[in-house]
Design an enzyme around this catalytic site. Sequence first.
Site, PDB file in Angstrom:
ATOM      1  CE  LYS A  13     -13.776  -6.250   2.421  1.00 12.43           C
ATOM      2  NZ  LYS A  13     -12.545  -5.730   1.837  1.00 12.43           N
ATOM      3  NE  ARG A  64      -2.987  -7.150  -4.435  1.00 11.59           N
ATOM      4  CZ  ARG A  64      -3.813  -7.252  -3.416  1.00 11.59           C
ATOM      5  NH1 ARG A  64      -3.357  -7.485  -2.224  1.00 11.59           N
ATOM      6  NH2 ARG A  64      -5.102  -7.125  -3.591  1.00 11.59           N
ATOM      7  CB  SER A  87      -4.302  -6.807   4.644  1.00 11.79           C
ATOM      8  OG  SER A  87      -3.967  -5.556   4.113  1.00 11.79           O
ATOM      9  CG  HIS A 142      -1.940  -1.004   1.341  1.00 14.07           C
ATOM     10  ND1 HIS A 142      -2.089  -1.819   2.435  1.00 14.07           N
ATOM     11  CD2 HIS A 142      -2.911  -1.373   0.472  1.00 14.07           C
ATOM     12  CE1 HIS A 142      -3.113  -2.625   2.250  1.00 14.07           C
ATOM     13  NE2 HIS A 142      -3.633  -2.399   1.058  1.00 14.07           N
TER      14      HIS A 142
END
Length: 163
Positions: free
Chosen positions: A44, A93, A131, A20
């Site tokens: 979440k 990514r 993460s 990040h």
Amino acid sequence: MKTMRIAVYPGSFDPVTNGHIDVIERALRLFDRIIVAVGDNPGKKPLFTTKERIAMLEESTKHLKNIEIDSFSGLLLDFVKSKKSGIIIRGLRAVSDFEFEFQRALMNRVVNDEIETVFIMTKEHYVYLNSSIVKEIAMFNGNVNGLVPPIVEKKLKEKFSKT
Ligand code: ADP
């Protein structure tokens, strides 16, 4: 007078990783101001509270100028407008990110055609970093050094030593 180019970089940042930070540093080369927006998504179940995620981001970006850390709940597009921005930054990514990000960017465009999504590719070194992996490693007492900022390493240790 030149207008400021403000871009919003939204995400969960649960917790912020060096991937990040790499995206933020690259984005700062393109825009005058970056607003990192921590999503307060009730769907979440984050490991860190929004407040904790903001504090870690603040600490990890204190070497940078022209950056603001904020949080949002509700529609991202409304937040972007409220910040007088028209740009959303997302990181890419591997190819695996593409389908999801493509869908999201196009849906956002259907809702508001004036807001553009800009994708930034990370350093090769961080291509497989996310993460969730970091949390998994930390949960089992693994070494996350070099994957996350020092403050995150410390907070992960604290979090998992309590459980
Ligand atoms: P979200 O839950 O919205 O995907 P994340 O915090 O996981 O939030 O990610 C925020 C943004 O940062 C996403 O665009 C994601 O693709 C990107 N990102 C996450 N990790 C990396 C990384 N290692 N390299 C580049 N981009 C990344």
